[in-house]
Design an enzyme around this catalytic site. Structure first.
Site, PDB file in Angstrom:
ATOM      1  N   LEU A 175      63.741  58.308  24.553  1.00 31.54           N
ATOM      2  CA  LEU A 175      64.929  58.639  25.334  1.00 31.54           C
ATOM      3  C   LEU A 175      65.898  57.474  25.207  1.00 31.54           C
ATOM      4  O   LEU A 175      65.489  56.315  25.119  1.00 31.54           O
ATOM      5  CB  LEU A 175      64.576  58.847  26.818  1.00 31.54           C
ATOM      6  N   ASP A 176      67.188  57.781  25.217  1.00 34.53           N
ATOM      7  CA  ASP A 176      68.185  56.715  25.192  1.00 34.53           C
ATOM      8  C   ASP A 176      68.043  55.829  26.426  1.00 34.53           C
ATOM      9  O   ASP A 176      67.570  56.273  27.479  1.00 34.53           O
ATOM     10  CB  ASP A 176      69.600  57.298  25.152  1.00 34.53           C
ATOM     11  N   LYS A 177      68.492  54.606  26.303  1.00 33.09           N
ATOM     12  CA  LYS A 177      68.406  53.644  27.402  1.00 33.09           C
ATOM     13  C   LYS A 177      68.971  54.218  28.697  1.00 33.09           C
ATOM     14  O   LYS A 177      68.359  54.097  29.761  1.00 33.09           O
ATOM     15  CB  LYS A 177      69.172  52.362  27.026  1.00 33.09           C
ATOM     16  N   ARG A 200      74.045  64.503  23.324  1.00 33.05           N
ATOM     17  CA  ARG A 200      75.335  63.861  23.547  1.00 33.05           C
ATOM     18  C   ARG A 200      76.334  64.242  22.454  1.00 33.05           C
ATOM     19  O   ARG A 200      77.499  64.549  22.737  1.00 33.05           O
ATOM     20  CB  ARG A 200      75.151  62.350  23.607  1.00 33.05           C
TER      21      ARG A 200
END
Length: 324
Positions: A150-152, A250
């Site tokens: 997962l992205d930060k 995104r």
């Protein structure tokens, strides 16, 4: 051999006659220092490597006429220390664990980030042996059981394997698209339709290699979305991803002109153009994306039981919806 001593590696490789018919991933592993073959396979899958201007698979057999362009945007960190960092564990048995990651936590150590990551935390929590983590021949190297990422600034569910065998079994489920992953995202704009599908290939941007973009010759990517709630100037959607490309949700939502709230990388400054001052202030104070990995389902590699998990929205996102 290319030395890995920069945050962003960008170069072009020209194979010699002796390299003919080598697998792409094997060729790269021979020529890029400090990057394991499994790490490079992930980079290839994420579109960070192209052959003659096109995306390619790890199994591609190279020829001496090929031009291989490589863009590596994350340093492989083989050496890092286990850290006693609290984790929100949703499920755990002797084989695996499901964790509800908080926003702000990086998953893997990388460029400039060697501590405070999820990998540091699980190395401590699940007592992975340091020498196993650092063993360059270990398939679990650099991943220590983390199956996906997962992205930060994205919160939510992530599964962790406790053994190499479980890691490989879960990774296969992801490759075969047998894992169900659904996210909640708040986007700019009022979406008129109730549901839709985004089928658009994704690759690195040509002029900004830290960003992804919809590109004709990118990696196949599909996202299904469904409206959960409508607000004035905003829409809350559930997004199920059929593929796991870097920044997929995104990029896809920005592609249909409904970028994720709080995502300055892809929303073209939409956060700062919100007319309502209270909402604009609330967005600036979020310090994260309004993107949450809400649901995760997969088959347990040992019991063969179907496991289903739901992580409720974290408080900061609930509070933001109340402002809307």
């Amino acid at each position: 051999m290319i030395m890995n001593n920069e945050e962003n590696l960008s170069f072009i490789l020209h194979p010699s006659a002796s390299d003919k018919n080598k697998r792409l991933d094997a060729f790269l592993a021979e020529n890029i220092e400090n990057w394991s073959r499994s790490r490079l396979q992930k980079a290839i899958a994420d579109g960070e490597v192209s052959v003659n201007g096109n995306s390619a698979k790890s199994s591609y057999k190279i020829s001496e006429s090929d031009e291989i362009e490589v863009e590596l945007t994350e340093i492989a960190a083989d050496n890092f220390e286990p850290e006693n960092i609290p984790l929100n564990i949703v499920f755990e048995d002797e084989f695996l664990a499901v964790i509800n990651k908080r926003a702000g936590m990086v998953v893997h150590p990388g460029a400039g980030v060697l501590g405070g990551t999820l990998a540091n935390a699980i190395a401590y929590r699940f007592k992975f042996e340091t020498e196993e983590i650092q063993n360059p021949k270990s398939k679990i190297q650099n991943r220590i059981g983390i199956v996906h990422r997962l992205d930060k600034n994205t919160s939510g569910l992530i599964v962790v394997a406790k053994t190499q065998e479980i890691l490989e079994a879960l990774s296969q489920q992801f490759r075969e698209r047998k894992v169900f992953k659904s996210y909640l995202a708040l986007v700019h704009g009022e979406i008129e339709q109730n549901a839709g599908k985004i089928d658009a290939a994704i690759a690195r941007e040509k002029h900004n290699r830290t960003k992804m973009a919809v590109r004709l010759h990118g990696r196949f990517a599909i996202s299904h979305w469904k409206v959960k709630q409508r607000f004035e100037k905003f829409t809350l959607v559930a997004v199920e991803i059929k593929t796991g490309r870097t920044h997929q949700i995104r990029v896809h939502l920005a592609h249909i002109n409904h970028p994720v709230v709080g995502d300055e990388t892809y929303n073209s400054g939409r956060d700062k153009t919100v007319h309502n001052l209270q909402i604009r202030q609330a967005i600036s104070e979020l310090n994260r994306f309004f993107l949450h990995a809400e649901k995760l389902s997969f088959t347990h590699p040992v019991s063969k039981e179907k496991l289903n998990f739901i992580a409720p929205l974290p408080d900061e996102l609930v509070n933001f919806l109340e402002i809307l």
